[in-house]
Design a protein around this motif. Structure first.
Motif, PDB file in Angstrom:
ATOM      1  N   THR A 100      -7.101  17.283   2.208  1.00  0.00           N
ATOM      2  CA  THR A 100      -5.873  17.032   2.963  1.00  0.00           C
ATOM      3  C   THR A 100      -5.984  15.757   3.788  1.00  0.00           C
ATOM      4  OG1 THR A 100      -5.408  19.413   3.126  1.00  0.00           O
ATOM      5  CG2 THR A 100      -4.278  17.957   4.675  1.00  0.00           C
ATOM      6  N   SER A 143       3.875  11.912  -2.981  1.00  0.00           N
ATOM      7  CA  SER A 143       3.437  13.156  -3.633  1.00  0.00           C
ATOM      8  C   SER A 143       1.924  13.258  -3.745  1.00  0.00           C
ATOM      9  CB  SER A 143       4.060  13.264  -5.031  1.00  0.00           C
ATOM     10  OG  SER A 143       3.462  12.343  -5.936  1.00  0.00           O
ATOM     11  N   PHE A 146       0.136  16.210  -2.010  1.00  0.00           N
ATOM     12  CA  PHE A 146       0.509  17.507  -2.581  1.00  0.00           C
ATOM     13  C   PHE A 146      -0.177  17.744  -3.926  1.00  0.00           C
ATOM     14  CE2 PHE A 146       4.088  16.103   0.081  1.00  0.00           C
ATOM     15  CZ  PHE A 146       4.097  17.133   1.004  1.00  0.00           C
ATOM     16  N   LEU A 149      -3.928  18.426  -3.235  1.00  0.00           N
ATOM     17  CA  LEU A 149      -4.171  19.802  -2.796  1.00  0.00           C
ATOM     18  C   LEU A 149      -3.957  20.789  -3.931  1.00  0.00           C
ATOM     19  CD1 LEU A 149      -2.738  20.153   0.816  1.00  0.00           C
ATOM     20  CD2 LEU A 149      -5.054  20.671   0.043  1.00  0.00           C
ATOM     21  N   TYR A 150      -2.962  20.526  -4.773  1.00  0.00           N
ATOM     22  CA  TYR A 150      -2.732  21.397  -5.937  1.00  0.00           C
ATOM     23  C   TYR A 150      -3.966  21.413  -6.834  1.00  0.00           C
ATOM     24  CZ  TYR A 150      -1.371  22.657 -10.659  1.00  0.00           C
ATOM     25  OH  TYR A 150      -1.342  23.219 -11.906  1.00  0.00           O
ATOM     26  N   ARG A 203       5.735  18.771  -7.180  1.00  0.00           N
ATOM     27  CA  ARG A 203       4.354  18.809  -6.693  1.00  0.00           C
ATOM     28  C   ARG A 203       4.270  19.485  -5.331  1.00  0.00           C
ATOM     29  NH1 ARG A 203       2.556  12.634  -8.566  1.00  0.00           N
ATOM     30  NH2 ARG A 203       2.372  13.129 -10.798  1.00  0.00           N
ATOM     31  N   MET A 204       5.259  19.261  -4.482  1.00  0.00           N
ATOM     32  CA  MET A 204       5.290  19.931  -3.182  1.00  0.00           C
ATOM     33  C   MET A 204       5.334  21.444  -3.357  1.00  0.00           C
ATOM     34  SD  MET A 204       7.942  17.533  -0.997  1.00  0.00           S
ATOM     35  CE  MET A 204       7.983  18.703   0.357  1.00  0.00           C
ATOM     36  N   CYS A 207       2.038  22.881  -4.755  1.00  0.00           N
ATOM     37  CA  CYS A 207       1.006  22.859  -3.718  1.00  0.00           C
ATOM     38  C   CYS A 207       1.172  24.033  -2.758  1.00  0.00           C
ATOM     39  CB  CYS A 207       1.080  21.536  -2.961  1.00  0.00           C
ATOM     40  SG  CYS A 207       0.070  21.478  -1.472  1.00  0.00           S
ATOM     41  N   PHE A 208       2.377  24.262  -2.273  1.00  0.00           N
ATOM     42  CA  PHE A 208       2.625  25.343  -1.314  1.00  0.00           C
ATOM     43  C   PHE A 208       2.338  26.718  -1.929  1.00  0.00           C
ATOM     44  CE2 PHE A 208       5.777  22.299   0.792  1.00  0.00           C
ATOM     45  CZ  PHE A 208       4.821  21.869   1.698  1.00  0.00           C
TER      46      PHE A 208
END
Length: 396
Positions: A100, A143, A146, A149-150, A203-204, A207-208
């Motif tokens: 991150t 992006s 994200f 992190l993904y 992508r957001m 990731c979430f």
């Protein structure tokens, strides 16, 4: 070499359960990449060229974070092999925090260096190509944290031997991406801005979903159980991740430099190279999936201290990679007369794309598994310097 069923850490059913979702995930990613290019091609060859140039830079950055994710997966997988679940959770948490912070920092640097990237790296390109590249870079750069992190979250799930969750989330991400592309490009007529916006949104969301799923207390490896920075864990992750990241970045940097040379030849050559890259990715799709599976399987065996099984699975999976990768490359070559017609580009661009794809996929049948999968066997066994040195030397 034979391993009794009682000793096997991964029987055939477990291997199939790990590999099939990985292949599906890679297939979806490549298919969506092709769909992106086809839809962007409807805007014009300048748009395809602009997106292709920027994507080479973005892929370079994503590969660096994928290498960190690989380091985290190896460390977490080895802890699981030793039955040290708490340590595996700690390493996963440190991976998430480090990725991150690093990704946000890299994103800021890209924005600050935007002018150098567009004019210094790519040199003199046609004005309309530069305009599309500038627009795409502005949006898609956001992006990077994200997707980084993904990739980290997906690597953690694979370290547990669970490739199904990343596959499902990848499906969600890719469906959103395709729908967004169609809506923004054809509905709102946002051109390359629409393609970049669809990538950012998809992508957001992916990731979430993964970060939320990793907080499940029922998982063998989960995040949110520890707080603060653990330098010992981070050093373990970086021990694998940094050499792998250097290797990946040098390789991708070589591609960026090659593309910067191609850019001097004109829009047709840039677009042909972009199309060939799509077909090349489709050809080595099963090999890419096997690279990820090897990290999980060999890493778990090394963590358990069973090097006999590590060697057994390495040989078994390399043989399988050669077979399925060769078949896939041949299919891509044989279907090129059909697939190339899907791109709305000139006949000259299609011809050049066909030549490039034929060269790559023809060579990949014999060379790709040893060049890209075999080094992951070494990384999973903590030998990261040798493949890094070989890769850097071969790129130069």
């Amino acid at each position: 070499m034979k391993i009794s069923k009682e000793r096997q850490l991964f029987d055939n059913r477990a291997l199939v359960a790990l590999i099939i979702p990985l292949i599906i995930e890679q297939f979806l990613a490549v298919l969506v990449g092709m769909a992106d290019s086809i839809m962007v091609a409807s805007v014009g060859e300048a748009a395809v060229s602009g997106v292709s140039l920027v994507d080479n830079i973005v892929v370079l950055l994503i590969n660096i974070f994928s290498a960190l994710a690989t380091g985290g997966a190896v460390v977490a997988g080895q802890y699981l092999g030793r039955k040290r679940e708490e340590e595996a959770c700690k390493s996963a948490g440190q991976l998430v925090w480090f990725v991150t912070i690093s990704a946000v920092g890299v994103t800021a640097i890209v924005y600050l260096c935007k002018s150098f990237i567009l004019h210094g790296v790519f040199g003199k390109i046609e004005a309309d190509v530069m305009e599309h590249a500038n627009t795409y870079l502005l949006i898609v750069t956001a992006s990077i944290p994200f997707i980084a992190l993904y990739n980290g979250g997906a690597a953690i799930f694979r370290a547990m031997g669970d490739s199904k969750i990343p596959m499902i989330v990848s499906m969600i991400m890719n469906v959103i991406n395709v729908i967004g592309d169609a809506l923004f490009i054809f509905g709102f007529h946002w051109s390359v801005a629409g393609a970049a916006g669809a990538s950012l949104i998809s992508r957001m969301i992916a990731c979430f979903i993964l970060m939320w799923r990793l907080r499940d207390p029922k998982l063998d490896i989960r995040i949110g159980t520890t707080k603060g920075v653990n330098m010992r864990m981070i050093k373990q992750i970086l021990h694998i991740g940094i050499p792998n990241g250097i290797e990946n970045s040098i390789f991708q940097l070589g591609r960026v430099l090659t593309v910067s040379i191609i850019a001097m030849f004109g829009t047709t050559q840039i677009a042909a190279n972009a199309i060939a890259n799509n077909l090349d990715s489709m050809g080595v799709l099963p090999g890419t999936a096997m690279c990820l599976a090897i990290i999980t399987v060999v890493g778990r065996c090394v963590g358990a201290g069973d090097f006999e099984q590590a060697e057994y699975y390495a040989k078994k999976m390399m043989k399988l990679t050669y077979i399925i990768n060769g078949i896939c490359c041949l299919v891509v070559i044989l279907t090129m007369p059909v697939t190339l017609r899907l791109y709305g580009v000139s006949g000259e661009t299609r011809h050049l794309g066909a030549v490039l794809a034929l060269i790559h996929n023809g060579c990949a049948i014999f060379l790709w598994p040893a060049g890209f999968c075999l080094p992951n066997v070494m990384r999973a066994a903590n030998d990261v310097k040798f493949p890094m040195c070989v890769s850097i030397a071969s790129m130069f």
